[in-house]
Motif scaffolding. Structure first.
Motif, PDB file in Angstrom:
ATOM      1  N   GLY A 201       4.606  -7.263  -9.261  1.00 19.75           N
ATOM      2  CA  GLY A 201       4.359  -6.464  -7.869  1.00 19.75           C
ATOM      3  C   GLY A 201       4.301  -7.253  -6.704  1.00 19.75           C
ATOM      4  O   GLY A 201       3.792  -6.675  -5.671  1.00 19.75           O
ATOM      5  N   THR A 206       2.728  -7.996   0.023  1.00 20.07           N
ATOM      6  CA  THR A 206       1.839  -8.757  -0.908  1.00 20.07           C
ATOM      7  C   THR A 206       1.174  -9.698   0.077  1.00 20.07           C
ATOM      8  O   THR A 206       1.480 -10.226   1.136  1.00 20.07           O
ATOM      9  CB  THR A 206       2.754  -9.912  -1.846  1.00 20.07           C
ATOM     10  N   THR A 254      -3.657  -8.989  -2.491  1.00 17.13           N
ATOM     11  CA  THR A 254      -3.071  -8.376  -3.730  1.00 17.13           C
ATOM     12  C   THR A 254      -2.879  -9.118  -4.908  1.00 17.13           C
ATOM     13  O   THR A 254      -2.871  -8.997  -6.081  1.00 17.13           O
ATOM     14  CB  THR A 254      -1.587  -7.963  -3.353  1.00 17.13           C
ATOM     15  N   ARG A 281      -3.702  -6.635  -7.218  1.00 19.36           N
ATOM     16  CA  ARG A 281      -2.930  -6.126  -8.099  1.00 19.36           C
ATOM     17  C   ARG A 281      -2.793  -7.166  -9.596  1.00 19.36           C
ATOM     18  O   ARG A 281      -2.894  -6.707 -10.601  1.00 19.36           O
ATOM     19  CB  ARG A 281      -1.329  -6.015  -7.558  1.00 19.36           C
TER      20      ARG A 281
END
Length: 518
Positions: A201, A206, A254, A281
């Protein structure tokens, strides 16, 4: 770069060129953040050009090396990246080592310039740096001020196009021993880490929070992909659990890389669950054993995936455990990454079947060229199969299960041979952690006239717990086999650890020999 629909599909591309593309597309987007500075992609790209041009002005050519020894900062990162743009090899060096070890690393790397800050001025003093010109990242008296050393604004370096096999950096894995070994990693190896980022991801949105040091490969395996994919890297010069959680929440983090002891300290905070970490994430971990119970706690209470990388700075294969996808395999370090060949061999070099324990060896597209200037030590860690395929020995003992997941038994060098029996410290440490009063434990082998070696434990109790060492030793010995029984147990306030969280068992052995039982 080979022709492809996306740079990340290419067999090889340059991280520095990816940063330039992001600078052209979105110059204002944040690239690097530290407590004092923020650099957008446009500023970072221009600063990298000035660093590269300055190194070329000073006569450095592709393949020459620089050293960096400083706390993590935006300027540290910009110098690292700028050197790469000039084809110069970077040796990020650990602060805090003995001056003799520092001098050995600097000499071994052949560094022609040394970038420092005031925090490491003593380590990098005249007696340790061998007369290598020093540049101070922070404008201190530790060296020539970076701003006065840099080429003028707008300076552009002569173009350099590194190839996959060119050295990217030299990571020193044992600078605290006085016998540092430089692990040479190539541009191709680093690009393989970037390509792996598609699975986790990474992107322009990010926000990667990194609190481990930039001289550690642990940090770099997330640092470079985050920037290559156009994200923002937030650097913490020093880890503090409370501050980490504040930054993670405020920045809407993230991605992050943490070593197991950092996860332990974060999860133990009474206020952990009050922080909003919903933007997470993926959380990564590597470098040290990560016990299953702690992984389970992270999965339960911290949003996002949890990914453990098992491998060596030397390369030679990586296992990946996507813990969120395999909750019944938390005791393992996962399965070999795509294109990586991991095997278990016996003392004779024969490949062992599923279920049998032996030394873990690995082959991958991203392997070190070798230990810098140490061909004999390079050969000592190489193993070749019957076809001549090259593998790197890990020094770890492990076994594969029927599903292809690797369980680590222990470090080969940490195995205790007591009365002819092989004892694995990790087995005893697991039993110790079952006691509700135990926060951390480390078991070592010490010399014994009767048994050759005998196991001894060092234990950190949980806050507020009061338990006698003898009582805990008896509790453990009632739960293990006769040959596994601890001969001694010491309670300590903390375990000695490296900057990336590895317990320094050698220091525990030295401590015990200096102050034996009785």
């Amino acid at each position: 770069m080979t022709a492809a629909t996306s740079p990340f599909e290419a067999d090889f591309d340059l991280i520095t060129e990816q940063i330039r593309r992001h600078a052209q597309a979105a110059p204002q987007r944040r690239a690097l953040v530290d407590p004092q500075h923020t650099l957008g992609y446009g500023e970072l790209d221009a600063l990298m050009d000035r660093v590269a041009a300055s190194l070329q002005r000073d006569g450095l050519r592709p393949g020459d090396a620089i050293g960096i020894c400083a706390a993590s900062s935006t300027l540290y990162a910009a110098v690292f990246l700028g050197a790469l743009r000039a084809g110069v090899v970077v040796a990020p060096l650990a602060p805090g080592v003995l001056p003799a070890a520092f001098a050995n690393m600097l000499r071994d790397a052949g560094a022609k310039r040394l970038f420092v800050d005031a925090s490491v001025a003593a380590t990098t003093g005249p007696l340790a740096d061998g007369g290598v010109p020093r540049i101070a990242l922070d404008g201190s008296e530790a060296g020539q001020a970076l701003q006065s050393w840099l080429a003028p604004e707008g300076a552009r370096p002569q173009p350099v196009s590194p190839e996959p096999a060119w050295p990217f950096n030299i990571i020193y894995s044992s600078g605290t021993t006085g016998e540092p070994k430089g692990i040479v990693q190539g541009h191709g190896m680093r690009w393989s880490h970037v390509k792996r980022g598609r699975n986790y991801g990474y992107g322009e949105d990010t926000v990667a929070l990194l609190s481990t040091p930039l001289y550690s490969n642990t940090t770099l395996v997330v640092f470079f992909p985050s920037l290559a994919w156009g994200g923002t890297v937030v650097l913490m010069p020093k880890f503090d659990a409370a501050r980490y959680l504040q930054i993670a929440e405020t920045e809407r983090m993230t991605h992050t890389m943490l070593v197991p002891v950092q996860y332990q300290r974060l999860m133990a905070r009474p206020d952990f669950d009050r922080h909003n970490l919903s933007a997470t994430r993926v959380k990564f971990s590597t470098s040290a054993p990560f016990n299953a119970a702690l992984k389970a706690d992270v999965l339960k209470r911290w949003p996002g995936g949890l990914v453990e990388f098992y491998g060596m700075t030397e390369g030679g294969g990586t296992c990946i455990l996507e813990a969120h996808a395999h909750p019944t395999k938390l005791h393992t370090v996962g399965r070999p990454s795509e294109g990586h060949d991991i095997r278990v061999i016996d003392e004779a070099g024969r490949t062992l079947p599923v279920g049998e324990a032996g030394e873990v060896v690995g082959h991958s597209p991203g392997m070190m060229t070798g230990y810098h200037n140490r061909p004999e030590q390079t050969r000592a860690v190489e193993w070749f199969d019957e076809t001549g395929k090259r593998f790197i020995r890990t020094g770890d003992v492990g076994r594969f299960d029927e599903d292809g997941f690797l369980t680590l038994v222990d470090r080969k060098k940490d195995m205790i041979i007591s009365g002819g029996f092989n004892l694995y410290p990790s087995d005893l440490e697991a039993v110790l952690r079952e006691h509700p009063a135990v926060a951390e434990a480390s078991v070592i082998g010490v010399p014994s006239e009767q048994w050759g070696e005998t196991p001894v434990a060092y234990v950190v109790l949980r806050e507020g717990q009061d338990l006698a060492a003898d009582a805990l030793r008896e509790w453990v010995n009632e739960r293990v086999g006769k040959t596994q029984r601890l001969s001694d147990l010491r309670l300590v306030g903390e375990l000695p650890r490296s900057a990336i969280g590895k317990v320094l068992k050698r220091e525990l052995r030295d401590l015990y020999v200096a102050r034996p039982a009785g």
